[in-house]
Design an enzyme around this catalytic site. Structure first.
Site, PDB file in Angstrom:
ATOM      1  N   ASP A  10       0.865  -1.182   0.000  1.00  0.00           N
ATOM      2  CA  ASP A  10       0.000   0.000   0.000  1.00  0.00           C
ATOM      3  C   ASP A  10       0.900   1.230   0.000  1.00  0.00           C
ATOM      4  O   ASP A  10       2.124   1.118   0.179  1.00  0.00           O
ATOM      5  CB  ASP A  10      -0.915  -0.006   1.231  1.00  0.00           C
ATOM      6  CG  ASP A  10      -1.850   1.208   1.271  1.00  0.00           C
ATOM      7  OD1 ASP A  10      -2.472   1.505   0.234  1.00  0.00           O
ATOM      8  OD2 ASP A  10      -1.937   1.872   2.316  1.00  0.00           O
ATOM      9  N   SER A  11       0.285   2.396  -0.136  1.00  0.00           N
ATOM     10  CA  SER A  11       1.056   3.639  -0.116  1.00  0.00           C
ATOM     11  C   SER A  11       1.546   3.983   1.280  1.00  0.00           C
ATOM     12  O   SER A  11       2.439   4.807   1.436  1.00  0.00           O
ATOM     13  CB  SER A  11       0.210   4.794  -0.662  1.00  0.00           C
ATOM     14  OG  SER A  11      -0.943   4.988   0.140  1.00  0.00           O
ATOM     15  N   CYS A  73      -4.464  -1.427  -1.743  1.00  0.00           N
ATOM     16  CA  CYS A  73      -4.519   0.001  -2.059  1.00  0.00           C
ATOM     17  C   CYS A  73      -5.618   0.192  -3.094  1.00  0.00           C
ATOM     18  O   CYS A  73      -5.541  -0.367  -4.195  1.00  0.00           O
ATOM     19  CB  CYS A  73      -3.175   0.460  -2.614  1.00  0.00           C
ATOM     20  SG  CYS A  73      -3.145   2.179  -3.196  1.00  0.00           S
ATOM     21  N   GLU A 152      -2.480   8.925   8.054  1.00  0.00           N
ATOM     22  CA  GLU A 152      -1.025   8.805   8.127  1.00  0.00           C
ATOM     23  C   GLU A 152      -0.440   9.632   9.275  1.00  0.00           C
ATOM     24  O   GLU A 152       0.664   9.361   9.746  1.00  0.00           O
ATOM     25  CB  GLU A 152      -0.392   9.237   6.798  1.00  0.00           C
ATOM     26  CG  GLU A 152      -0.654   8.287   5.644  1.00  0.00           C
ATOM     27  CD  GLU A 152       0.093   6.965   5.793  1.00  0.00           C
ATOM     28  OE1 GLU A 152       1.217   6.955   6.333  1.00  0.00           O
ATOM     29  OE2 GLU A 152      -0.458   5.926   5.369  1.00  0.00           O
ATOM     30  N   CYS A 186     -10.885   3.023  -0.007  1.00  0.00           N
ATOM     31  CA  CYS A 186      -9.440   3.154   0.198  1.00  0.00           C
ATOM     32  C   CYS A 186      -9.137   2.410   1.485  1.00  0.00           C
ATOM     33  O   CYS A 186      -9.872   2.534   2.466  1.00  0.00           O
ATOM     34  CB  CYS A 186      -9.045   4.624   0.317  1.00  0.00           C
ATOM     35  SG  CYS A 186      -7.345   4.913   0.873  1.00  0.00           S
ATOM     36  N   HIS A 188      -7.102   2.945   3.708  1.00  0.00           N
ATOM     37  CA  HIS A 188      -6.868   3.813   4.870  1.00  0.00           C
ATOM     38  C   HIS A 188      -8.159   4.108   5.628  1.00  0.00           C
ATOM     39  O   HIS A 188      -8.144   4.316   6.840  1.00  0.00           O
ATOM     40  CB  HIS A 188      -6.266   5.158   4.420  1.00  0.00           C
ATOM     41  CG  HIS A 188      -4.803   5.130   4.123  1.00  0.00           C
ATOM     42  ND1 HIS A 188      -4.297   4.582   2.980  1.00  0.00           N
ATOM     43  CD2 HIS A 188      -3.737   5.598   4.829  1.00  0.00           C
ATOM     44  CE1 HIS A 188      -2.968   4.719   2.972  1.00  0.00           C
ATOM     45  NE2 HIS A 188      -2.608   5.331   4.087  1.00  0.00           N
TER      46      HIS A 188
END
Length: 271
Positions: A10-11, A73, A152, A186, A188
């Site tokens: 994932d990012s 992702c 994040e 997403c 996240h």
């Protein structure tokens, strides 16, 4: 039996939502996670850049000889899955199809909300998958570019005024559309699940794309005869492309276990 690991990328932190579910339902499997924290977020990038990043992430994970790779992702799943599948001789799984299947089973009024990164929403991939399963369903899609940076930076707890304000602004038109199901498009976003759920209300089902992808991966590995059937818990390894400290702290909180000694920084542009 296949004892090779499963690669996950994932990012940044978001893919841990998929990894946590993979570890829960397949505890004997070895997992290798890569979070591209040095280049997060992916959602505002062009398709060409996303394909470049996805190829590098995949090449790195392939150095561990995985039996499969999970693109945890939403952005890469909607923009580069077909490229990666065509270029690799092992199973590559994205999050879109499994999320669409779950949504089709959950929704009652066929009014579906969808939130994702700019790139995911622009791709139309979730809408196409839903149309194939639920022809004529009304999909209200909303790009939410600020949610990944919030996660994040650890701003995902209930009571966080910034997170609650941003979510209420983004989701107001989705809620007004009368949806009974919301796809968290997403990986996240499930870290914001409590905040999102509180805003949308108890009558709206939330579809966690990472969780649904993990369940789909388990079924596919069983069907292909690629499961690890040895007794005992599998090993989990974590790699990032930026400093390990912040990732380790947030990952330890989210996973409920200390991973600080298991995270290594790598130079992803070398792949």
């Amino acid at each position: 039996m296949d004892t090779r690991p499963i690669g996950v990328f994932d990012s940044g932190l978001g893919g841990l939502t998929a990894l946590r579910e993979l570890a829960r339902i397949m505890p004997e499997e070895d997992l290798v996670y890569f979070g591209d924290t040095g280049r997060v977020p992916y959602g505002s990038r062009s398709k060409d850049i996303l394909v470049k990043y996805a190829r590098q992430d995949t090449t790195f994970l392939r150095s561990f000889d995985p039996k499969a790779i999970v693109i945890a992702c939403g952005t890469v799943s909607t923009t580069a899955l077909d490229v990666l599948q065509a270029e690799n001789d092992i199973p590559i799984f994205g999050v879109v199809e499994s999320a669409a299947r779950a949504t089709a089973h959950v929704t009652h009024n066929r009014r579906v909300g969808l939130i994702g990164t700019n790139a995911s929403i622009r791709s139309g991939a979730y809408e196409r998958a839903l149309e194939a399963l639920l022809p004529g369903a009304a999909v209200t899609a909303r790009a939410c570019p600020l949610l990944v940076p919030l996660v994040e930076n650890g701003r995902f707890q209930p009571g966080d005024v910034v997170a609650e304000t941003v979510i209420s602004e983004y989701l107001a038109p989705v809620k007004a559309a009368g949806v009974d199901t919301l796809i968290l498009g997403c990986t996240h976003y499930p870290l914001l699940r409590e905040v999102i759920g509180a805003y949308m209300g108890p009558d709206v089902a939330l579809v966690d794309v990472g969780e649904q992808c993990a369940r789909w991966v388990k079924k596919q590995l069983e069907w292909k005869g690629l499961r690890n059937e040895r007794p005992g818990a599998g090993r989990h390894r974590y790699y990032v492309s930026d400093s390990t400290e912040d990732f380790s702290a947030l990952a330890s909180i989210f996973l409920g276990e200390d991973v600080s000694g298991e995270v290594e920084q790598i130079e992803i542009t070398a792949y």
